[in-house]
Structures are given as C-alpha cells and as structure tokens.
Design a protein around this motif. Structure first.
Motif, mmCIF file in Angstrom:
data_model
loop_
_atom_site.group_PDB
_atom_site.id
_atom_site.type_symbol
_atom_site.label_atom_id
_atom_site.label_comp_id
_atom_site.label_asym_id
_atom_site.label_seq_id
_atom_site.Cartn_x
_atom_site.Cartn_y
_atom_site.Cartn_z
ATOM 1 N N TRP A 142 -25.075 6.949 30.797
ATOM 2 C CA TRP A 142 -25.132 6.105 29.450
ATOM 3 C C TRP A 142 -25.923 7.401 28.751
ATOM 4 O O TRP A 142 -26.930 7.928 29.151
ATOM 5 C CB TRP A 142 -26.290 4.904 29.162
ATOM 6 C CG TRP A 142 -25.908 3.645 30.055
ATOM 7 C CD1 TRP A 142 -25.951 2.900 31.167
ATOM 8 C CD2 TRP A 142 -25.799 2.685 29.140
ATOM 9 N NE1 TRP A 142 -25.761 2.094 31.136
ATOM 10 C CE2 TRP A 142 -25.351 1.507 30.319
ATOM 11 C CE3 TRP A 142 -24.707 2.255 27.934
ATOM 12 C CZ2 TRP A 142 -24.478 -0.144 29.992
ATOM 13 C CZ3 TRP A 142 -24.706 1.078 27.564
ATOM 14 C CH2 TRP A 142 -24.868 0.223 28.781
ATOM 15 N N LEU A 143 -25.754 7.403 27.363
ATOM 16 C CA LEU A 143 -25.964 8.277 26.510
ATOM 17 C C LEU A 143 -26.358 8.345 24.815
ATOM 18 O O LEU A 143 -26.093 7.090 24.594
ATOM 19 C CB LEU A 143 -24.393 9.352 26.082
ATOM 20 C CG LEU A 143 -24.041 9.794 27.438
ATOM 21 C CD1 LEU A 143 -22.951 10.499 27.075
ATOM 22 C CD2 LEU A 143 -24.959 10.933 28.679
ATOM 23 N N ASP A 144 -27.122 8.397 24.238
ATOM 24 C CA ASP A 144 -27.819 7.820 23.524
ATOM 25 C C ASP A 144 -26.894 8.951 22.554
ATOM 26 O O ASP A 144 -26.062 9.756 22.501
ATOM 27 C CB ASP A 144 -29.500 8.344 23.100
ATOM 28 C CG ASP A 144 -29.682 9.439 23.041
ATOM 29 O OD1 ASP A 144 -29.012 10.515 22.506
ATOM 30 O OD2 ASP A 144 -31.086 10.148 22.669
ATOM 31 N N ALA A 145 -27.293 8.189 21.615
ATOM 32 C CA ALA A 145 -26.128 8.733 19.893
ATOM 33 C C ALA A 145 -26.376 10.556 20.255
ATOM 34 O O ALA A 145 -25.829 11.402 19.359
ATOM 35 C CB ALA A 145 -27.116 8.269 18.423
ATOM 36 N N GLU A 146 -26.963 11.252 20.573
ATOM 37 C CA GLU A 146 -27.353 12.787 20.383
ATOM 38 C C GLU A 146 -26.781 13.212 21.195
ATOM 39 O O GLU A 146 -26.487 14.045 21.737
ATOM 40 C CB GLU A 146 -28.838 13.377 20.250
ATOM 41 C CG GLU A 146 -29.056 13.375 18.465
ATOM 42 C CD GLU A 146 -30.153 11.932 18.548
ATOM 43 O OE1 GLU A 146 -30.005 11.340 19.334
ATOM 44 O OE2 GLU A 146 -29.484 11.435 17.010
ATOM 45 N N GLY A 147 -26.944 12.188 22.496
ATOM 46 C CA GLY A 147 -25.394 12.611 24.127
ATOM 47 C C GLY A 147 -26.614 13.091 25.533
ATOM 48 O O GLY A 147 -26.522 13.333 26.039
ATOM 49 N N ASN A 148 -27.966 11.831 24.584
ATOM 50 C CA ASN A 148 -28.797 13.220 25.539
ATOM 51 C C ASN A 148 -28.694 11.615 27.216
ATOM 52 O O ASN A 148 -28.322 10.202 27.244
ATOM 53 C CB ASN A 148 -30.432 12.500 25.346
ATOM 54 C CG ASN A 148 -30.299 13.342 24.262
ATOM 55 O OD1 ASN A 148 -30.244 14.391 24.726
ATOM 56 N ND2 ASN A 148 -31.190 13.124 23.330
ATOM 57 N N LEU A 149 -28.847 12.163 27.964
ATOM 58 C CA LEU A 149 -28.723 10.770 29.203
ATOM 59 C C LEU A 149 -29.759 10.249 29.488
ATOM 60 O O LEU A 149 -30.963 10.896 29.510
ATOM 61 C CB LEU A 149 -28.839 12.154 30.286
ATOM 62 C CG LEU A 149 -27.674 11.174 31.243
ATOM 63 C CD1 LEU A 149 -26.303 11.159 31.166
ATOM 64 C CD2 LEU A 149 -27.591 12.326 32.760
ATOM 65 N N LEU A 150 -29.023 8.604 29.093
ATOM 66 C CA LEU A 150 -30.770 7.264 29.112
ATOM 67 C C LEU A 150 -30.499 7.212 30.644
ATOM 68 O O LEU A 150 -29.952 7.116 31.519
ATOM 69 C CB LEU A 150 -30.044 6.535 28.822
ATOM 70 C CG LEU A 150 -29.826 6.470 27.197
ATOM 71 C CD1 LEU A 150 -29.435 5.086 26.331
ATOM 72 C CD2 LEU A 150 -31.005 7.233 26.616
ATOM 73 N N SER A 172 -26.715 4.235 18.150
ATOM 74 C CA SER A 172 -25.766 3.260 18.889
ATOM 75 C C SER A 172 -25.817 4.392 20.380
ATOM 76 O O SER A 172 -26.575 5.713 20.633
ATOM 77 C CB SER A 172 -24.738 4.900 18.601
ATOM 78 O OG SER A 172 -24.776 5.726 18.622
ATOM 79 N N PHE A 173 -24.978 3.967 20.919
ATOM 80 C CA PHE A 173 -25.053 3.678 22.467
ATOM 81 C C PHE A 173 -23.846 4.163 22.765
ATOM 82 O O PHE A 173 -22.409 3.506 23.076
ATOM 83 C CB PHE A 173 -26.207 3.193 23.305
ATOM 84 C CG PHE A 173 -27.500 2.512 23.211
ATOM 85 C CD1 PHE A 173 -28.244 4.280 23.324
ATOM 86 C CD2 PHE A 173 -27.768 1.738 21.878
ATOM 87 C CE1 PHE A 173 -29.099 3.928 22.781
ATOM 88 C CE2 PHE A 173 -28.993 1.716 21.910
ATOM 89 C CZ PHE A 173 -30.141 3.153 21.547
ATOM 90 N N THR A 174 -23.970 5.649 24.469
ATOM 91 C CA THR A 174 -22.687 5.051 24.616
ATOM 92 C C THR A 174 -21.930 5.197 25.898
ATOM 93 O O THR A 174 -23.284 5.605 27.251
ATOM 94 C CB THR A 174 -21.837 7.078 24.437
ATOM 95 O OG1 THR A 174 -21.382 6.967 23.550
ATOM 96 C CG2 THR A 174 -20.779 6.927 25.613
ATOM 97 N N CYS A 175 -21.361 4.156 26.610
ATOM 98 C CA CYS A 175 -21.094 3.871 27.970
ATOM 99 C C CYS A 175 -20.120 4.819 28.542
ATOM 100 O O CYS A 175 -18.886 4.940 28.378
ATOM 101 C CB CYS A 175 -21.202 2.082 28.618
ATOM 102 S SG CYS A 175 -20.378 2.728 30.131
ATOM 103 N N ARG A 176 -20.703 5.652 29.866
ATOM 104 C CA ARG A 176 -19.341 6.429 30.313
ATOM 105 C C ARG A 176 -18.868 6.332 31.683
ATOM 106 O O ARG A 176 -19.878 6.902 32.486
ATOM 107 C CB ARG A 176 -19.623 8.329 29.707
ATOM 108 C CG ARG A 176 -18.568 9.389 30.498
ATOM 109 C CD ARG A 176 -19.148 10.640 30.303
ATOM 110 N NE ARG A 176 -18.723 10.692 28.885
ATOM 111 C CZ ARG A 176 -19.820 12.366 28.377
ATOM 112 N NH1 ARG A 176 -20.200 12.343 29.012
ATOM 113 N NH2 ARG A 176 -19.322 11.954 27.064
ATOM 114 N N VAL A 177 -18.021 5.952 31.494
ATOM 115 C CA VAL A 177 -17.468 6.259 33.197
ATOM 116 C C VAL A 177 -16.546 6.854 33.762
ATOM 117 O O VAL A 177 -15.722 7.249 33.033
ATOM 118 C CB VAL A 177 -17.210 4.614 33.864
ATOM 119 C CG1 VAL A 177 -16.877 4.486 34.702
ATOM 120 C CG2 VAL A 177 -17.861 3.629 32.895
#
Ligand code: NAG
Ligand code: NAG
Length: 231
Positions: free
Chosen positions: A173-181, A211-216
């Motif tokens: 999971w990443l936040d809008a700045e690309g930091n790992l959550l 905004s959040f990103t889920c990366r698989v």
C-alpha cells in the motif's frame, strides 16, 4: 580382407562416437514451472548441453496429454506443418539462429488458458527428452473497496483484492507521495486452478484528502498490477 578390417573399424568407431555423444549430451528444460500471463508471449526453454548444432536433426515439441500431441516439429531444416494440434496453429516458432548452438527453446505467442500443461522437448535421434511445465496466470487488476471504519484509530479501512496469481504475489500500500504504508500480512487463498487470490487491508487516516495505491507484485514473473482510490 582389408576391406573387412576397415569396415569393422569404421562401424565400431561409429558405435563409439554414438555412445560418447549419448553419454555426454543432456537436454535441459526448466525445473521450475514457467509462468505466462494470458495473452502474452512466452519462451519454453530447452537446450542441448554441451552445445551442438541441431539444425539438421528432427526436433519435437509435444504435449503428451493432447491428441494429436505435436506442438511444433522441426525436420529436414524446416518446420513440419500439418501435424500439430490445432490449438497451436500459427503460434509457435523456434529461434532458428539458436539451433546451431543447440538451443531448441520454443516461442509460444498469445498464450491461452488451454496452453497450460506439461510440454515435452524431444530429440528422437538421441532419445533425449526433457519436460517444461507451463502455468498460465489470468492476472486481473486489483480492486480496492471501503471495508469499514476503525473507530479506535479514527481511520478508514481499505481492502484490496486481486485474483489469478501464480506464484504467490506480495501486496503493498502506498500513499499519494509513494510512501509505503504498514498493513497487516495479506490473506492468500489458493484456488482449485492453482492460482492465488490475495487480499490486504490497511487503515488510513481520514483527516486528509488523500489518494492511496494498492500494488500487487510478483518479482519472479515481473508482474505488477495497481489500483488507486481517492477519498
Ligand atoms: C535460447 O534462445 C532464447 C531466445 O533467443 C534465449 O532467450 C535463451 O536464453 C537461449 N538459451 C540458451 C541456453 O542460450
Ligand atoms: C520485489 O522487488 C521490489 C523492488 O525491487 C523489492 O522492494 C521487494 O522487496 C521484492 N520482494 C521480494 C519478495 O523479493
């Protein structure tokens, strides 16, 4: 008398050469399954070691579970057409320049689900064979959904799910700045088709617009799929 002597020597030499070749040459495939993504191209590895020019030989790729079993046959320095299973029509090729180096790897284009199976790479004249297992992953994009509120932490719980993976992927999971959550370990379920479905939850702060990103991702197969959500 001389002639007989010569003949004898010639034939025992042939037998000797044959046995030396047979003893030394190995056909190498892949001990790991090869994973292809639906619709993409894949190379099934097979090569002779030590390397030898195989251009003039008969070379066979087959799927023993199919009828007819032939996937691609090379004979008299060209592709033998008309014998292959319909499934593979127009989708297989050898790397012709590589044959001189003993490389019989098969390129299979536009992979279909039905391509999944065990492939046999065979050199009849050497009676050498090796097998390559192909897995086809119909990898889908992950889906993010709102799974609830976390009252204690004053946050929102997001869930991300993605199907059709092989081997098992990881979820970030990443936040809008690309930091790992930081999220808990993903839940992984393996289906009857051997493919994995992964899901992961993360609690995010409700206070900011974000905004959040889920990366698989699956590093061995270089597969990455992402989904984004704005709240
Ligand atoms: C065989 O040829 C393929 C296609 O060029 C290549 O990807 C593979 O690395 C080669 N294998 C060997 C053992 O050279
Ligand atoms: C996969 O690759 C990424 C990026 O190089 C790396 O951060 C991650 O730790 C790797 N994951 C595994 C399980 O090796």
């Amino acid at each position: 008398m001389d002639e007989l002597y010569l003949t004898f020597h010639f034939s025992s030499l042939m037998v000797l050469v044959f046995h030396v070749c047979e003893g030394q040459s190995e056909l190498i495939g892949s001990s790991q399954p090869i994973v292809a993504t639906l619709g993409e191209d894949v190379v099934l590895p097979c090569y002779l070691q030590p390397a030898e020019d195989v251009t003039d030989w008969t070379l066979e790729w087959a799927r023993p579970d199919l009828e007819p079993r032939f996937v691609h046959v090379w004979r008299s320095q060209q592709e033998l057409v008309g014998q292959n299973h319909d499934l593979f029509t127009g989708r297989t090729s050898l790397f012709i320049d590589e044959l001189t180096k003993g490389n019989i790897s098969l390129k299979l284009s536009k992979v279909k689900l039905a391509d999944e199976g065990k492939y046999k790479c065979f050199i009849p004249s050497l009676e050498k064979e090796t097998f390559v297992q192909l897995h086809v992953a119909p990898v889908s994009s992950p889906v993010i959904s709102l799974s609830g509120m976390d009252r204690d932490r004053g946050g929102v719980v997001l869930q991300c799910e993605s199907r059709g993976w092989y081997p098992e992927p990881e979820v970030l999971w990443l936040d809008a700045e690309g930091n790992l959550l930081s999220a808990g370990p993903p839940e992984t379920v393996r289906g009857p088709d051997d493919l994995y479905t992964v899901s992961s939850r993360v609690t995010v702060d409700k206070r900011h617009n974000n905004s959040f990103t889920c990366r698989v991702q699956q590093n061995d197969t270089h597969q990455t799929r992402e989904a984004h959500i704005h709240d």
